[in-house]
Scaffold this motif. Structure first.
Motif, PDB file in Angstrom:
ATOM      1  N   ARG A  49       0.835  -1.202   0.000  1.00 16.98           N
ATOM      2  CA  ARG A  49       0.000   0.000   0.000  1.00 16.98           C
ATOM      3  C   ARG A  49       0.874   1.258   0.000  1.00 16.98           C
ATOM      4  O   ARG A  49       0.614   2.223  -0.718  1.00 16.98           O
ATOM      5  CB  ARG A  49      -0.929   0.013   1.215  1.00 16.98           C
ATOM      6  CG  ARG A  49      -1.880   1.228   1.199  1.00 16.98           C
ATOM      7  CD  ARG A  49      -2.468   1.527   2.558  1.00 16.98           C
ATOM      8  NE  ARG A  49      -3.174   0.393   3.103  1.00 16.98           N
ATOM      9  CZ  ARG A  49      -4.359  -0.032   2.677  1.00 16.98           C
ATOM     10  NH1 ARG A  49      -4.962   0.582   1.696  1.00 16.98           N
ATOM     11  NH2 ARG A  49      -4.937  -1.065   3.239  1.00 16.98           N
ATOM     12  N   SER A  50       1.947   1.223   0.816  1.00 15.91           N
ATOM     13  CA  SER A  50       2.789   2.423   0.914  1.00 15.91           C
ATOM     14  C   SER A  50       3.511   2.693  -0.415  1.00 15.91           C
ATOM     15  O   SER A  50       3.937   3.813  -0.683  1.00 15.91           O
ATOM     16  CB  SER A  50       3.787   2.298   2.073  1.00 15.91           C
ATOM     17  OG  SER A  50       4.829   1.429   1.683  1.00 15.91           O
ATOM     18  N   GLU A  51       3.643   1.668  -1.241  1.00 13.73           N
ATOM     19  CA  GLU A  51       4.260   1.841  -2.567  1.00 13.73           C
ATOM     20  C   GLU A  51       3.244   2.304  -3.609  1.00 13.73           C
ATOM     21  O   GLU A  51       3.578   2.480  -4.778  1.00 13.73           O
ATOM     22  CB  GLU A  51       4.905   0.524  -3.039  1.00 13.73           C
ATOM     23  CG  GLU A  51       6.053   0.039  -2.165  1.00 13.73           C
ATOM     24  CD  GLU A  51       7.311   0.904  -2.284  1.00 13.73           C
ATOM     25  OE1 GLU A  51       7.370   1.751  -3.199  1.00 13.73           O
ATOM     26  OE2 GLU A  51       8.219   0.739  -1.445  1.00 13.73           O
ATOM     27  N   GLY A  52       1.986   2.410  -3.203  1.00 15.48           N
ATOM     28  CA  GLY A  52       0.955   2.908  -4.129  1.00 15.48           C
ATOM     29  C   GLY A  52       0.118   1.835  -4.793  1.00 15.48           C
ATOM     30  O   GLY A  52      -0.709   2.139  -5.659  1.00 15.48           O
ATOM     31  N   TYR A  53       0.338   0.568  -4.431  1.00 15.56           N
ATOM     32  CA  TYR A  53      -0.460  -0.513  -5.025  1.00 15.56           C
ATOM     33  C   TYR A  53      -1.843  -0.581  -4.375  1.00 15.56           C
ATOM     34  O   TYR A  53      -1.984  -0.328  -3.165  1.00 15.56           O
ATOM     35  CB  TYR A  53       0.225  -1.869  -4.802  1.00 15.56           C
ATOM     36  CG  TYR A  53       1.492  -2.115  -5.600  1.00 15.56           C
ATOM     37  CD1 TYR A  53       1.543  -1.869  -6.963  1.00 15.56           C
ATOM     38  CD2 TYR A  53       2.632  -2.630  -4.981  1.00 15.56           C
ATOM     39  CE1 TYR A  53       2.700  -2.124  -7.693  1.00 15.56           C
ATOM     40  CE2 TYR A  53       3.787  -2.900  -5.702  1.00 15.56           C
ATOM     41  CZ  TYR A  53       3.809  -2.637  -7.056  1.00 15.56           C
ATOM     42  OH  TYR A  53       4.955  -2.898  -7.777  1.00 15.56           O
ATOM     43  N   ARG A  54      -2.851  -0.973  -5.148  1.00 12.95           N
ATOM     44  CA  ARG A  54      -4.164  -1.304  -4.603  1.00 12.95           C
ATOM     45  C   ARG A  54      -4.111  -2.734  -4.071  1.00 12.95           C
ATOM     46  O   ARG A  54      -3.281  -3.534  -4.508  1.00 12.95           O
ATOM     47  CB  ARG A  54      -5.248  -1.203  -5.702  1.00 12.95           C
ATOM     48  CG  ARG A  54      -5.238   0.087  -6.491  1.00 12.95           C
ATOM     49  CD  ARG A  54      -5.446   1.307  -5.620  1.00 12.95           C
ATOM     50  NE  ARG A  54      -6.758   1.352  -5.014  1.00 12.95           N
ATOM     51  CZ  ARG A  54      -7.829   1.957  -5.542  1.00 12.95           C
ATOM     52  NH1 ARG A  54      -7.719   2.585  -6.713  1.00 12.95           N
ATOM     53  NH2 ARG A  54      -8.974   1.971  -4.917  1.00 12.95           N
ATOM     54  N   LEU A  55      -5.036  -3.056  -3.142  1.00 11.03           N
ATOM     55  CA  LEU A  55      -4.957  -4.351  -2.450  1.00 11.03           C
ATOM     56  C   LEU A  55      -6.222  -5.182  -2.625  1.00 11.03           C
ATOM     57  O   LEU A  55      -7.336  -4.687  -2.435  1.00 11.03           O
ATOM     58  CB  LEU A  55      -4.753  -4.144  -0.945  1.00 11.03           C
ATOM     59  CG  LEU A  55      -3.669  -3.165  -0.484  1.00 11.03           C
ATOM     60  CD1 LEU A  55      -3.579  -3.174   1.046  1.00 11.03           C
ATOM     61  CD2 LEU A  55      -2.313  -3.492  -1.098  1.00 11.03           C
ATOM     62  N   THR A  56      -6.009  -6.456  -2.942  1.00  8.06           N
ATOM     63  CA  THR A  56      -7.124  -7.399  -2.947  1.00  8.06           C
ATOM     64  C   THR A  56      -6.606  -8.740  -2.430  1.00  8.06           C
ATOM     65  O   THR A  56      -5.397  -8.959  -2.360  1.00  8.06           O
ATOM     66  CB  THR A  56      -7.753  -7.539  -4.354  1.00  8.06           C
ATOM     67  OG1 THR A  56      -8.927  -8.356  -4.254  1.00  8.06           O
ATOM     68  CG2 THR A  56      -6.801  -8.132  -5.365  1.00  8.06           C
ATOM     69  N   MET A  57      -7.536  -9.615  -2.022  1.00  6.16           N
ATOM     70  CA  MET A  57      -7.144 -10.952  -1.552  1.00  6.16           C
ATOM     71  C   MET A  57      -8.253 -11.936  -1.888  1.00  6.16           C
ATOM     72  O   MET A  57      -9.434 -11.575  -1.839  1.00  6.16           O
ATOM     73  CB  MET A  57      -6.965 -10.954  -0.026  1.00  6.16           C
ATOM     74  CG  MET A  57      -5.720 -10.257   0.456  1.00  6.16           C
ATOM     75  SD  MET A  57      -5.565 -10.440   2.260  1.00  6.16           S
ATOM     76  CE  MET A  57      -3.837 -10.039   2.476  1.00  6.16           C
ATOM     77  N   HIS A  58      -7.858 -13.158  -2.191  1.00  8.64           N
ATOM     78  CA  HIS A  58      -8.862 -14.206  -2.371  1.00  8.64           C
ATOM     79  C   HIS A  58      -9.436 -14.636  -1.021  1.00  8.64           C
ATOM     80  O   HIS A  58      -8.687 -14.874  -0.073  1.00  8.64           O
ATOM     81  CB  HIS A  58      -8.230 -15.452  -2.999  1.00  8.64           C
ATOM     82  CG  HIS A  58      -8.119 -15.420  -4.483  1.00  8.64           C
ATOM     83  ND1 HIS A  58      -7.460 -14.438  -5.150  1.00  8.64           N
ATOM     84  CD2 HIS A  58      -8.612 -16.271  -5.432  1.00  8.64           C
ATOM     85  CE1 HIS A  58      -7.534 -14.685  -6.464  1.00  8.64           C
ATOM     86  NE2 HIS A  58      -8.235 -15.785  -6.647  1.00  8.64           N
ATOM     87  N   CYS A  59     -10.759 -14.721  -0.952  1.00  9.56           N
ATOM     88  CA  CYS A  59     -11.442 -15.459   0.114  1.00  9.56           C
ATOM     89  C   CYS A  59     -12.331 -16.442  -0.628  1.00  9.56           C
ATOM     90  O   CYS A  59     -13.517 -16.179  -0.879  1.00  9.56           O
ATOM     91  CB  CYS A  59     -12.256 -14.516   1.003  1.00  9.56           C
ATOM     92  SG  CYS A  59     -11.206 -13.412   1.967  1.00  9.56           S
ATOM     93  N   ASP A  60     -11.724 -17.548  -1.052  1.00 12.23           N
ATOM     94  CA  ASP A  60     -12.396 -18.531  -1.907  1.00 12.23           C
ATOM     95  C   ASP A  60     -13.600 -19.126  -1.188  1.00 12.23           C
ATOM     96  O   ASP A  60     -13.674 -19.113   0.044  1.00 12.23           O
ATOM     97  CB  ASP A  60     -11.408 -19.647  -2.265  1.00 12.23           C
ATOM     98  CG  ASP A  60     -10.839 -19.491  -3.663  1.00 12.23           C
ATOM     99  OD1 ASP A  60     -11.578 -19.778  -4.625  1.00 12.23           O
ATOM    100  OD2 ASP A  60      -9.663 -19.097  -3.793  1.00 12.23           O
ATOM    101  N   VAL A  61     -14.500 -19.681  -1.981  1.00 14.60           N
ATOM    102  CA  VAL A  61     -15.755 -20.202  -1.434  1.00 14.60           C
ATOM    103  C   VAL A  61     -15.494 -21.410  -0.514  1.00 14.60           C
ATOM    104  O   VAL A  61     -14.663 -22.267  -0.817  1.00 14.60           O
ATOM    105  CB  VAL A  61     -16.736 -20.541  -2.590  1.00 14.60           C
ATOM    106  CG1 VAL A  61     -16.213 -21.623  -3.503  1.00 14.60           C
ATOM    107  CG2 VAL A  61     -18.119 -20.867  -2.078  1.00 14.60           C
ATOM    108  N   ASN A  62     -16.168 -21.410   0.637  1.00 16.50           N
ATOM    109  CA  ASN A  62     -16.172 -22.540   1.578  1.00 16.50           C
ATOM    110  C   ASN A  62     -14.794 -22.986   2.067  1.00 16.50           C
ATOM    111  O   ASN A  62     -14.537 -24.182   2.201  1.00 16.50           O
ATOM    112  CB  ASN A  62     -16.884 -23.758   0.951  1.00 16.50           C
ATOM    113  CG  ASN A  62     -18.380 -23.563   0.925  1.00 16.50           C
ATOM    114  OD1 ASN A  62     -18.867 -22.503   1.318  1.00 16.50           O
ATOM    115  ND2 ASN A  62     -19.105 -24.572   0.490  1.00 16.50           N
ATOM    116  N   GLN A  63     -13.924 -22.030   2.319  1.00 13.79           N
ATOM    117  CA  GLN A  63     -12.607 -22.373   2.860  1.00 13.79           C
ATOM    118  C   GLN A  63     -12.660 -22.421   4.393  1.00 13.79           C
ATOM    119  O   GLN A  63     -13.513 -21.789   5.012  1.00 13.79           O
ATOM    120  CB  GLN A  63     -11.576 -21.327   2.430  1.00 13.79           C
ATOM    121  CG  GLN A  63     -11.343 -21.285   0.940  1.00 13.79           C
ATOM    122  CD  GLN A  63     -10.732 -22.572   0.422  1.00 13.79           C
ATOM    123  OE1 GLN A  63      -9.638 -22.951   0.837  1.00 13.79           O
ATOM    124  NE2 GLN A  63     -11.436 -23.257  -0.461  1.00 13.79           N
TER     125      GLN A  63
END
Ligand code: ADE
Ligand code: ZN
Length: 351
Positions: free
Chosen positions: A204-218
């Motif tokens: 984030r501090s480098e300017g990137y946007r953030l996302t993450m997988h929360c796959d189904v039924n994990q």
């Protein structure tokens, strides 16, 4: 733009289905959750294997497809990582990316945010530079020759260490202009978001946007979604279907206007249905659900086939499809000006 004639074999379709497919085909669309390595079609795998002198486990593309036996995330990942061993040169990464971008043009997907998994290649001795140069060259060519705009999202493999993710992040900084954000994918079990808190804070501090997988039924999925919201403070969640189990989480996602990149045909491999009802619930709760293909070469469905399936198997109406497409442009990591450009195109198409 491709018209009705591009839909084949249309003459065998019931007229309502035909009309709906034409409607979907002609909508200008965005894709926000596609793994470039998941677009590697069996025919291209064979061509690259021949070019690179790599021996595949199967003799024909058809035999390879017949061996696609996935029913959960680990069984999918095993096949996915094996198949990408044919990717060795800059030209290989170009060819794979170019094939996907040509497909998006055919489907009237005008904008895409594409994941790539550098560690899956650097771990096999392929340089980061080789991977990203090939992908980037295809993006530049697609923008100029096809009019398809795209951005890259670099994913970390969550079963690897946080140190390895940090090294990858640092390696990416020389190519910062070519990467819009970072994500987290691969084996989710016992690999919670919080494991990568420091890496994502630095991203984030480098300017990137953030996302993450929360796959189904994990395992521990609600805990993972909570960590995404409270600890990592993601800009988006990939999948996130299980958020519906917690009203407070749903309210928070809606309040923040966070996009959820749902992948219906991909979900069907894990939960045996398209999660159409869940998508409807998200929309009713004001959550910005979007439709995506995830790993289209493996799940045998690109963007339009995902939308056709929702219409034909889950009864989605034109207005619902249009809302889902609008959501994608709303939550895309675009400038205000580019976002408005695409929303105007969509509005013009909808009349
Ligand atoms: N990597 C490629 N496809 C994936 C998926 N559907 N989930 C997690 N990691 C992935
Ligand atoms: Zn995915």
């Amino acid at each position: 733009m491709l018209g009705i004639a591009a839909l084949s074999p249309t003459y065998t379709l019931h007229s309502e289905t035909f009309m709906m497919r034409a409607f979907i085909q002609n909508l200008p669309k965005a894709e926000l959750h596609v793994h470039l390595e998941g677009t590697l079609e069996p025919e291209l795998s064979f061509a690259l294997a021949t070019r690179n002198g790599v021996k595949l486990d199967h003799d024909t593309p058809e035999a390879l497809i017949a061996a696609y036996d996935f029913h959960d995330l680990p069984s999918f990942l095993k096949i996915y990582y094996k198949a990408m061993e044919v990717l060795l040169t800059e030209q290989d990464f170009f060819d794979m990316s170019w094939a996907y971008l040509k497909k998006t043009r055919e489907q009237n997907v005008l904008y895409c945010e594409m994941f790539f998994d550098p560690q899956a290649h650097t771990g096999r001795g392929v340089a980061f530079d080789t991977v990203i140069q090939g992908i980037h060259r295809a993006q530049v060519q697609a923008a100029s020759e096809l009019g398809v705009e795209s951005q890259l999202v670099m994913c970390f493999l969550r079963e690897l260490s946080a140190e390895s993710a940090m090294q990858t992040l640092l390696a990416s900084l020389s190519y910062k202009e070519w990467i819009v954000g970072v994500g987290l994918d691969s084996e989710e079990k016992n690999n919670p978001p919080i494991k990568f808190a420091e890496v994502f804070a630095r991203a984030r501090s480098e300017g990137y946007r953030l996302t993450m997988h929360c796959d189904v039924n994990q395992l521990n999925t609600l805990l993972h979604i909570r960590q995404c919201l409270d600890d990592i403070r993601v800009d988006r969640i990939d999948h996130g279907i299980n958020s519906l189990e917690d009203p407070a989480i749903c309210a928070e996602i809606a309040r923040r206007g966070l996009g959820l990149t749902v992948c219906p045909v991909s979900n069907r491999f894990v939960v045996q249905n398209l999660t159409g009802e869940e998508i409807r619930k998200m929309m009713a709760l004001g959550m910005k659900a979007t439709i995506n293909s995830d790993d289209p070469a493996y799940f045998r469905a690109y963007m339009n086939e995902n939308l056709f399936a929702l219409a034909e198997e889950a009864g989605f109406e034109q207005a619902e499809i249009a809302q889902l497409v609008r959501n994608s442009f709303d939550v895309a990591w675009l400038s205000d000006e580019r976002r408005q450009h695409y929303l105007d195109l969509l509005d013009r198409r909808l009349g």
